[in-house]
Design a protein around this motif. Structure first.
Motif, PDB file in Angstrom:
ATOM      1  N   PRO A   1     -29.289  67.967  76.565  1.00  0.00           N
ATOM      2  CA  PRO A   1     -28.854  67.133  77.683  1.00  0.00           C
ATOM      3  C   PRO A   1     -28.883  65.656  77.289  1.00  0.00           C
ATOM      4  O   PRO A   1     -29.694  65.237  76.468  1.00  0.00           O
ATOM      5  N   GLN A   2     -27.992  64.893  77.889  1.00  0.00           N
ATOM      6  CA  GLN A   2     -27.943  63.462  77.617  1.00  0.00           C
ATOM      7  C   GLN A   2     -28.961  62.767  78.506  1.00  0.00           C
ATOM      8  O   GLN A   2     -29.039  63.018  79.693  1.00  0.00           O
ATOM      9  N   THR A   3     -29.762  61.934  77.900  1.00  0.00           N
ATOM     10  CA  THR A   3     -30.743  61.177  78.658  1.00  0.00           C
ATOM     11  C   THR A   3     -30.434  59.700  78.524  1.00  0.00           C
ATOM     12  O   THR A   3     -29.731  59.272  77.617  1.00  0.00           O
ATOM     13  N   GLY A   4     -30.963  58.916  79.406  1.00  0.00           N
ATOM     14  CA  GLY A   4     -30.745  57.475  79.325  1.00  0.00           C
ATOM     15  C   GLY A   4     -29.534  57.049  80.119  1.00  0.00           C
ATOM     16  O   GLY A   4     -28.956  57.789  80.896  1.00  0.00           O
ATOM     17  N   ASP A   5     -29.134  55.831  79.881  1.00  0.00           N
ATOM     18  CA  ASP A   5     -28.051  55.216  80.646  1.00  0.00           C
ATOM     19  C   ASP A   5     -26.919  54.868  79.704  1.00  0.00           C
ATOM     20  O   ASP A   5     -27.141  54.386  78.606  1.00  0.00           O
ATOM     21  N   ASN A   6     -25.688  55.089  80.146  1.00  0.00           N
ATOM     22  CA  ASN A   6     -24.512  54.788  79.338  1.00  0.00           C
ATOM     23  C   ASN A   6     -23.944  53.405  79.600  1.00  0.00           C
ATOM     24  O   ASN A   6     -23.048  52.966  78.905  1.00  0.00           O
ATOM     25  N   SER A   7     -24.419  52.741  80.642  1.00  0.00           N
ATOM     26  CA  SER A   7     -23.788  51.487  81.035  1.00  0.00           C
ATOM     27  C   SER A   7     -23.914  50.444  79.924  1.00  0.00           C
ATOM     28  O   SER A   7     -24.868  50.428  79.159  1.00  0.00           O
TER      29      SER A   7
END
Length: 76
Positions: free
Chosen positions: A38-44
């Motif tokens: 799963p992708q964690t963190g923020d993409n902004s």
């Protein structure tokens, strides 16, 4: 991998099935594909938001400076 079976009753061995050549006792283990992580963190894009905040802050400071100068000119 071969599975062997032994049956006990009241602590006494009463049946054994341990034939290494028996196809019915052969267990094949297939490797499972690795699950997708799963992708964690923020993409902004944090740089964009910092830049936008700096421009807004600069605009606000400019407006305040212009109002102070205009007020000083009106007072004279």
């Amino acid at each position: 991998m071969v599975a062997f079976e032994t049956l006990y009753r009241e602590g006494t061995e009463i049946a054994v099935h341990a034939d290494i050549e028996d196809e019915n006792q052969t267990v094949t283990i297939h490797p499972q594909p690795e699950p997708e992580k799963p992708q964690t963190g923020d993409n902004s894009n944090i740089g964009f938001w910092i830049g936008l905040g700096a421009v807004a802050l600069g605009g606000l400071v400019s407006v305040v400076i212009i109002k102070i100068k205009k007020k000083d000119e009106d007072d004279e």
